[in-house]
Scaffold this active site. Structure first.
Site, short mmCIF file in Angstrom:
data_model
loop_
_atom_site.label_atom_id
_atom_site.label_comp_id
_atom_site.label_asym_id
_atom_site.label_seq_id
_atom_site.Cartn_x
_atom_site.Cartn_y
_atom_site.Cartn_z
N ASP A 43 0.78 -1.40 0.12
CA ASP A 43 -0.27 0.06 0.02
C ASP A 43 0.98 1.21 -0.12
O ASP A 43 0.25 2.45 -0.03
CB ASP A 43 -1.03 0.06 1.27
CG ASP A 43 -0.31 0.05 2.53
OD1 ASP A 43 1.01 -0.06 2.78
OD2 ASP A 43 -1.15 0.27 3.56
N SER A 44 2.23 1.19 -0.05
CA SER A 44 3.27 2.07 -0.37
C SER A 44 2.86 2.75 -1.52
O SER A 44 3.49 3.71 -1.99
CB SER A 44 4.58 1.89 -0.21
OG SER A 44 4.74 0.51 -1.13
N ASP A 82 -1.20 -6.10 -0.07
CA ASP A 82 -1.41 -5.36 0.99
C ASP A 82 -2.84 -5.22 1.37
O ASP A 82 -3.43 -4.91 0.42
CB ASP A 82 -0.86 -3.92 1.25
CG ASP A 82 0.29 -4.04 2.15
OD1 ASP A 82 0.74 -5.09 2.76
OD2 ASP A 82 1.30 -3.35 1.88
N LYS A 111 -1.14 -9.26 3.04
CA LYS A 111 -0.51 -8.83 4.41
C LYS A 111 -1.43 -7.82 5.02
O LYS A 111 -1.93 -6.87 4.42
CB LYS A 111 0.95 -8.25 3.76
CG LYS A 111 1.73 -7.41 4.93
CD LYS A 111 3.16 -7.08 4.53
CE LYS A 111 3.18 -5.87 3.76
NZ LYS A 111 2.90 -4.54 4.37
N GLU A 113 -1.04 -5.27 8.59
CA GLU A 113 -0.30 -4.62 9.80
C GLU A 113 -0.96 -5.09 11.06
O GLU A 113 -2.00 -4.92 11.20
CB GLU A 113 -0.19 -3.09 9.58
CG GLU A 113 0.48 -2.46 8.44
CD GLU A 113 0.56 -1.15 7.95
OE1 GLU A 113 0.30 -0.44 9.00
OE2 GLU A 113 1.03 -0.73 7.18
N GLU A 180 9.41 -4.11 10.44
CA GLU A 180 9.88 -2.68 9.90
C GLU A 180 10.52 -2.14 10.97
O GLU A 180 9.77 -2.02 12.15
CB GLU A 180 8.59 -2.12 9.33
CG GLU A 180 9.13 -0.84 8.70
CD GLU A 180 8.11 -0.31 7.83
OE1 GLU A 180 7.18 -0.94 7.28
OE2 GLU A 180 8.09 0.94 7.40
O1 KIV Z 1 3.58 -1.04 1.36
C1 KIV Z 1 4.67 -1.45 1.44
O2 KIV Z 1 5.23 -1.56 0.60
C2 KIV Z 1 5.32 -2.35 2.52
C3 KIV Z 1 6.89 -2.66 2.77
C4 KIV Z 1 7.40 -1.37 2.90
C5 KIV Z 1 7.05 -3.61 3.65
O3 KIV Z 1 4.44 -2.74 3.56
#
Ligand code: KIV
Length: 264
Positions: A43-44, A82, A111, A113, A180
């Site tokens: 989600d980056s 994510d 994924k 958090e 992280e």
């Molecule tokens: O969103 C993302 O790219 C991430 C990584 C930085 C681990 O969660």
């Protein structure tokens, strides 16, 4: 070449480091496929591609679209997508959204958090056959301002909490733990205690694998201040600027397009 399997990655623990980079699009997926073990549609994407201040504005629809673009073009590496902010606040919401995300992207893992409050959610997802990657330590969805992010685990209480969290997450079925910005000693301890692989970002070499955001290793978006754990492995902006300048110059001098670029 055959597709990487989860079994392959489990066998790498304590032997050979696992590699993971982010991708949000087809061209990057094509470049990464078969070269890294895992491709993460993070989600980056919100901050990296859409210029958002944090990742909280990322929606399930955005993750579905980027996830589809990436997984469709990934044949050999395994894929993780994510779950965005506010899409897994309770068991029912988490399961519904995880099923939707997997059905539309066909990703291997989702994924989320994680902190001690949502261990039960990871358990519920795992019990319902969703393959979960848990992200612990600094979890960016908690931050509206990334400048406030600091490493965690230096204090012994935090270290104990992280150790407890990681072991519980393994017990309830997590397939990997992304760690992280976790203090080096704690990252090492967690990696040694768990049987599932840990993937570090800013958490030292004592993890079973490493992940970074692809734009960061390429030094794309170079004007944005990057955390200390980022290393530039290329300078893509220089190549892009050269191409842009050459295009503009050629057009202005009427050197482009030539006859071969035109239709008769
Ligand atoms: O969103 C993302 O790219 C991430 C990584 C930085 C681990 O969660």
């Amino acid at each position: 070449m055959s597709k990487v399997s989860y079994k392959n990655l489990l066998l790498k623990k304590n032997k050979s480091p696992i590699t993971c980079l982010t991708a949000y699009s087809k061209p990057i997926a094509n470049l990464l496929d078969g070269k890294v073990d895992l491709i993460l549609v993070g989600d980056s994407v919100g901050t990296t591609l859409y210029g958002m201040k944090n990742t909280r504005g990322v929606t399930l629809e955005m993750m579905k679209n980027h996830g589809k673009a990436v997984v469709r073009n990934t044949k050999y590496s395994m894929s993780i997508v994510d779950m965005p902010y506010n899409t897994y606040r309770n068991k029912k919401e988490a399961l519904g959204n995880a099923k939707e995300l997997i059905a539309s992207t066909k990703a291997d893992f989702i994924k989320i958090e994680t902190d001690k409050k949502n261990i039960e959610i990871v358990k519920y997802l795992s019990d319902n056959k969703i393959k979960v990657v848990s992200h612990i330590g600094v979890t960016p969805q908690k931050f509206s301002d990334f400048k406030k992010i600091k490493s965690v685990g230096k204090e012994s209480k935090d270290a104990d909490d992280l150790l407890y969290l990681a072991t519980e997450l393994e017990k309830v079925g997590s397939k990997f733990i992304v760690m992280e910005c976790i203090n080096e000693k704690v990252a090492n301890k967690i990696t040694n205690i768990l049987s599932i692989p840990t993937i570090g970002i800013g958490s030292s070499k004592h993890c079973d694998g490493q992940v970074l955001v692809i734009d960061d290793i390429l030094n794309f978006n170079s004007k944005i201040k990057k955390p200390k754990f980022v290393k530039n492995f290329a300078n893509i902006e220089i190549s892009i600027s050269v191409a842009i300048n050459n295009f503009v110059r050629s057009v202005k001098k009427r050197k482009f397009p030539l006859r071969k670029h035109s239709y008769k």
